[in-house]
Write a protein that holds these residues in place. Structure first.
Motif, PDB file in Angstrom:
ATOM      1  N   GLN A   7       0.888  -1.209   0.077  1.00  0.00           N
ATOM      2  CA  GLN A   7      -0.015   0.064   0.299  1.00  0.00           C
ATOM      3  C   GLN A   7       0.814   1.248  -0.030  1.00  0.00           C
ATOM      4  O   GLN A   7       1.820   1.394   0.509  1.00  0.00           O
ATOM      5  N   ILE A  18      -4.656   6.372  -0.883  1.00  0.00           N
ATOM      6  CA  ILE A  18      -4.240   5.153  -0.797  1.00  0.00           C
ATOM      7  C   ILE A  18      -4.287   4.348  -1.849  1.00  0.00           C
ATOM      8  O   ILE A  18      -5.418   4.160  -2.509  1.00  0.00           O
ATOM      9  N   GLY A  20      -3.119   0.485  -3.974  1.00  0.00           N
ATOM     10  CA  GLY A  20      -2.224  -0.452  -4.014  1.00  0.00           C
ATOM     11  C   GLY A  20      -1.251  -0.654  -4.952  1.00  0.00           C
ATOM     12  O   GLY A  20      -1.464   0.073  -6.150  1.00  0.00           O
ATOM     13  N   THR A  27      -7.397   3.391  -3.848  1.00  0.00           N
ATOM     14  CA  THR A  27      -8.366   2.804  -2.933  1.00  0.00           C
ATOM     15  C   THR A  27      -9.564   3.665  -2.272  1.00  0.00           C
ATOM     16  O   THR A  27     -10.682   3.488  -2.133  1.00  0.00           O
ATOM     17  N   ALA A  40      -4.617   3.202   5.553  1.00  0.00           N
ATOM     18  CA  ALA A  40      -3.625   2.366   4.856  1.00  0.00           C
ATOM     19  C   ALA A  40      -3.115   1.285   5.632  1.00  0.00           C
ATOM     20  O   ALA A  40      -2.559   0.089   5.240  1.00  0.00           O
ATOM     21  N   LEU A  51       3.773  -0.968   3.835  1.00  0.00           N
ATOM     22  CA  LEU A  51       3.230   0.335   3.954  1.00  0.00           C
ATOM     23  C   LEU A  51       4.079   1.216   3.435  1.00  0.00           C
ATOM     24  O   LEU A  51       5.226   1.369   3.938  1.00  0.00           O
TER      25      LEU A  51
END
Length: 77
Positions: A7, A18, A20, A27, A40, A51
């Motif tokens: 993420q 956020i 992917g 997202t 996230a 992350l």
């Protein structure tokens, strides 16, 4: 369990997004970076992924691992 997508928290025209890894669409988009990081972290934790938090300049400023850490801390005992 299979590892999910990493993420990324990135700057967005409407705040912070956020995304992917490899996704074009966000997202979720939030007003603040703090909100985006909170969301996230939950996603990365659920997916046992990484992350990446990007600064306003786009560069990665922080990284957190929520799965099998490729570089776990060494035991100092």
């Amino acid at each position: 369990m299979t590892k999910g997508k990493n993420q990324h928290v990135v700057k967005h025209p409407n705040g912070w997004a956020i995304k992917g890894a490899g996704n074009e669409k966000a997202t979720k988009v939030t007003h603040t970076q703090e909100q985006a990081v909170r969301v996230a972290k939950g996603i990365a934790s659920n997916q046992q992924s990484e992350l990446f938090i990007h600064g306003r300049n786009g560069r990665i400023r922080e990284r957190n691992s929520f799965g099998n850490d490729p570089f776990p801390p060494k035991d100092k005992n």
